[in-house]
Design an enzyme around this catalytic site. Sequence first.
Site, mmCIF file in Angstrom:
data_model
loop_
_atom_site.group_PDB
_atom_site.id
_atom_site.type_symbol
_atom_site.label_atom_id
_atom_site.label_comp_id
_atom_site.label_asym_id
_atom_site.label_seq_id
_atom_site.Cartn_x
_atom_site.Cartn_y
_atom_site.Cartn_z
ATOM 1 N N GLY A 1 6.500 -8.595 0.256
ATOM 2 C CA GLY A 1 7.874 -8.797 -0.225
ATOM 3 C C GLY A 1 8.437 -10.177 0.092
ATOM 4 O O GLY A 1 9.634 -10.413 -0.061
ATOM 5 N N GLY A 2 7.594 -11.083 0.558
ATOM 6 C CA GLY A 2 8.056 -12.454 0.882
ATOM 7 C C GLY A 2 7.782 -12.824 2.335
ATOM 8 O O GLY A 2 7.796 -13.994 2.700
ATOM 9 N N LEU A 3 7.496 -11.804 3.175
ATOM 10 C CA LEU A 3 7.276 -12.059 4.610
ATOM 11 C C LEU A 3 6.165 -13.098 4.833
ATOM 12 O O LEU A 3 6.296 -13.998 5.667
ATOM 13 C CB LEU A 3 6.897 -10.744 5.304
ATOM 14 C CG LEU A 3 6.636 -10.845 6.806
ATOM 15 C CD1 LEU A 3 7.950 -11.003 7.564
ATOM 16 C CD2 LEU A 3 5.896 -9.607 7.320
ATOM 17 N N LEU A 4 5.075 -12.965 4.067
ATOM 18 C CA LEU A 4 3.904 -13.812 4.324
ATOM 19 C C LEU A 4 4.012 -15.203 3.694
ATOM 20 O O LEU A 4 3.071 -15.995 3.774
ATOM 21 C CB LEU A 4 2.629 -13.091 3.850
ATOM 22 C CG LEU A 4 2.360 -11.773 4.586
ATOM 23 C CD1 LEU A 4 1.273 -10.963 3.890
ATOM 24 C CD2 LEU A 4 1.980 -12.034 6.042
ATOM 25 N N GLY B 1 6.036 -17.149 4.943
ATOM 26 C CA GLY B 1 6.351 -17.916 6.152
ATOM 27 C C GLY B 1 7.785 -18.410 6.176
ATOM 28 O O GLY B 1 8.245 -18.945 7.178
ATOM 29 N N LEU C 1 2.458 -10.344 -0.828
ATOM 30 C CA LEU C 1 3.172 -11.226 0.112
ATOM 31 C C LEU C 1 4.054 -10.439 1.079
ATOM 32 O O LEU C 1 4.880 -11.040 1.780
ATOM 33 C CB LEU C 1 4.058 -12.218 -0.660
ATOM 34 C CG LEU C 1 3.328 -13.158 -1.620
ATOM 35 C CD1 LEU C 1 4.337 -14.024 -2.375
ATOM 36 C CD2 LEU C 1 2.347 -14.036 -0.862
ATOM 37 N N TYR D 1 12.485 -0.159 -12.902
ATOM 38 C CA TYR D 1 12.755 -1.557 -12.552
ATOM 39 C C TYR D 1 14.007 -2.044 -13.287
ATOM 40 O O TYR D 1 14.071 -2.040 -14.510
ATOM 41 C CB TYR D 1 11.556 -2.469 -12.871
ATOM 42 C CG TYR D 1 10.339 -2.216 -12.001
ATOM 43 C CD1 TYR D 1 10.406 -1.427 -10.857
ATOM 44 C CD2 TYR D 1 9.094 -2.765 -12.325
ATOM 45 C CE1 TYR D 1 9.291 -1.182 -10.073
ATOM 46 C CE2 TYR D 1 7.972 -2.531 -11.534
ATOM 47 C CZ TYR D 1 8.081 -1.731 -10.412
ATOM 48 O OH TYR D 1 6.975 -1.493 -9.636
ATOM 49 N N SER E 1 2.613 -5.946 -3.762
ATOM 50 C CA SER E 1 3.247 -6.644 -2.629
ATOM 51 C C SER E 1 2.255 -7.452 -1.785
ATOM 52 O O SER E 1 2.226 -7.315 -0.550
ATOM 53 C CB SER E 1 4.002 -5.654 -1.723
ATOM 54 O OG SER E 1 5.135 -5.151 -2.378
HETATM 55 N N1 LIG Z 1 3.913 0.835 -7.327
HETATM 56 C C1 LIG Z 1 4.909 0.517 -6.536
HETATM 57 O O1 LIG Z 1 5.512 1.366 -5.871
HETATM 58 C C2 LIG Z 1 5.316 -0.914 -6.429
HETATM 59 C C3 LIG Z 1 6.184 -1.344 -5.406
HETATM 60 C C4 LIG Z 1 6.521 -2.689 -5.326
HETATM 61 C C5 LIG Z 1 6.013 -3.587 -6.247
HETATM 62 N N2 LIG Z 1 5.199 -3.144 -7.257
HETATM 63 C C6 LIG Z 1 4.689 -4.075 -8.285
HETATM 64 O O2 LIG Z 1 4.095 -5.191 -7.664
HETATM 65 C C7 LIG Z 1 4.748 -6.396 -8.081
HETATM 66 C C8 LIG Z 1 4.745 -7.357 -6.939
HETATM 67 O O3 LIG Z 1 5.369 -6.767 -5.815
HETATM 68 P P1 LIG Z 1 6.266 -7.630 -4.864
HETATM 69 O O4 LIG Z 1 7.312 -8.333 -5.656
HETATM 70 O O5 LIG Z 1 6.696 -6.737 -3.749
HETATM 71 O O6 LIG Z 1 5.183 -8.705 -4.364
HETATM 72 P P2 LIG Z 1 5.167 -9.722 -3.162
HETATM 73 O O7 LIG Z 1 4.195 -10.751 -3.568
HETATM 74 O O8 LIG Z 1 4.930 -9.033 -1.875
HETATM 75 O O9 LIG Z 1 6.647 -10.321 -3.080
HETATM 76 C C9 LIG Z 1 7.155 -11.144 -4.088
HETATM 77 C C10 LIG Z 1 8.419 -11.807 -3.581
HETATM 78 O O10 LIG Z 1 8.098 -12.798 -2.604
HETATM 79 C C11 LIG Z 1 8.954 -13.927 -2.763
HETATM 80 N N3 LIG Z 1 8.109 -15.047 -3.187
HETATM 81 C C12 LIG Z 1 7.102 -15.046 -4.108
HETATM 82 N N4 LIG Z 1 6.550 -16.272 -4.221
HETATM 83 C C13 LIG Z 1 7.211 -17.066 -3.381
HETATM 84 C C14 LIG Z 1 7.105 -18.444 -3.079
HETATM 85 N N5 LIG Z 1 6.208 -19.227 -3.681
HETATM 86 N N6 LIG Z 1 7.935 -18.946 -2.144
HETATM 87 C C15 LIG Z 1 8.848 -18.167 -1.523
HETATM 88 N N7 LIG Z 1 9.009 -16.865 -1.789
HETATM 89 C C16 LIG Z 1 8.191 -16.303 -2.712
HETATM 90 C C17 LIG Z 1 9.966 -13.554 -3.850
HETATM 91 O O11 LIG Z 1 11.053 -12.839 -3.266
HETATM 92 P P3 LIG Z 1 12.371 -13.589 -2.700
HETATM 93 O O12 LIG Z 1 12.633 -14.786 -3.568
HETATM 94 O O13 LIG Z 1 13.437 -12.555 -2.766
HETATM 95 O O14 LIG Z 1 12.041 -13.972 -1.297
HETATM 96 C C18 LIG Z 1 9.166 -12.558 -4.671
HETATM 97 O O15 LIG Z 1 9.957 -11.703 -5.452
HETATM 98 C C19 LIG Z 1 6.125 -5.937 -8.558
HETATM 99 O O16 LIG Z 1 6.695 -6.824 -9.498
HETATM 100 C C20 LIG Z 1 5.785 -4.608 -9.180
HETATM 101 O O17 LIG Z 1 5.263 -4.809 -10.480
HETATM 102 C C21 LIG Z 1 4.839 -1.843 -7.340
#
Ligand SMILES: NC(=O)c1ccc[n+]([C@@H]2O[C@H](COP(=O)([O-])OP(=O)(O)OC[C@H]3O[C@@H](n4cnc5c(N)ncnc54)[C@H](OP(=O)(O)O)[C@@H]3O)[C@@H](O)[C@H]2O)c1
Length: 331
Positions: free
Chosen positions: A208-211, A213, A206, A53, A204
């Site tokens: 990655g942010g898709l959900l 909305g 959300l 990371y 993930s």
């Molecule tokens: N093991 C693995 O291979 C793997 C892979 C991925 C992640 N992970 C772990 O899981 C954690 C979470 O994954 P993820 O970041 O992919 O989770 P996620 O919940 O799917 O996406 C988070 C992203 O959604 C957006 N977001 C979050 N809250 C929001 C809000 N209130 N309003 C608008 N946009 C919002 C932000 O991106 P934007 O601002 O860019 O839109 C944020 O970085 C990571 O930090 C990591 O520790 C592990």
Amino acid sequence: MDYKFFGRTGVKISSLCFGTMSFGGDADKAASEEMFKLCRDNGINFFDCADVYSAGTAEEYLGEFIRDCRRDVVITSKVYFPTGKGINDGGSTRKHIRHALEDSLRRLGTDYIDIYFLHRFDDCTSLEETLSVLDDLVHQGKILYAGVSNFSAWQTQKTVDMAVLRGYSRVACVQPMYNLVKRQAEIEILPQALSEGLAVFPYSPLGGGLLTGKYSSSHPPEQGRLINNAMYKTRYGLNWMEETAARYTEFAENLGLNPVSLAIAWSASHPAVTAPIIGARNTAQLRDCLKALEIDMGGGLREKVSALSPEPAPSTDRNEEKTPHNYGVRK
Ligand SMILES: NC(=O)c1ccc[n+]([C@@H]2O[C@H](COP(=O)([O-])OP(=O)(O)OC[C@H]3O[C@@H](n4cnc5c(N)ncnc54)[C@H](OP(=O)(O)O)[C@@H]3O)[C@@H](O)[C@H]2O)c1
């Protein structure tokens, strides 16, 4: 904050894990520290990290933030993906894990990692070799528990069984991708975790942010992971996913719920899930994520949300005769 047991161990972890993938990338040091503090203020004691990371910066920031509370937190890191250009700078080999672990410990400023994940199954290294290294690290006190991430069910089962067969430290948890448009884990991985007593930390929630909305709204953002990050753009770029996200957002808003909070609460509500890993770039986003804890997914809400997206295909093809009488259900 509710605390849960970490799988079959007696260690207690918060029912939300904070993922630090944004540390040193989408979030600069000040924003990262603010998020860390907000997590701690809300009772989160569980932080996910990885060596890759922000090329190690996430571990450095996390290490700095936990300096005064090391005993109070449970931290993870991961190994597998290349950390350098050398031909042996990646994989789950004895050689790479040795170096990667020492580098992670140095960046984290600690002498042990609570949970050490294999970030992906290594198709090129014998599992005996990898498991023997993890077992050595447990005995050296450098890691407390081992887990696997992004493994298919057969890969996890092989790993779990081989550890038992060889008398190595057991695999304690899995970290699969899991959200409303990535539900493959429901078919094999989550039932397997229940059956094997593995803790589950889905990432993930959300998409990655898709959900959230925001991408399907009338004022879509100009920046965001699904715009700026090619890998995530591909992962969540299918039309049906966008349609599902739009349908889902409308559903959440009609109930007066924030789609961010509901999506996380939904991923947490699968019976196999221990704690979803949330991610954010700032405290405003993080506050919405934390509100997931306030949503009660009972009364059929989980089922209604699930019905908004296609269910993945079952794992076997013989399903016509599926009735409680034929298959039986253990309650
Ligand atoms: N093991 C693995 O291979 C793997 C892979 C991925 C992640 N992970 C772990 O899981 C954690 C979470 O994954 P993820 O970041 O992919 O989770 P996620 O919940 O799917 O996406 C988070 C992203 O959604 C957006 N977001 C979050 N809250 C929001 C809000 N209130 N309003 C608008 N946009 C919002 C932000 O991106 P934007 O601002 O860019 O839109 C944020 O970085 C990571 O930090 C990591 O520790 C592990």
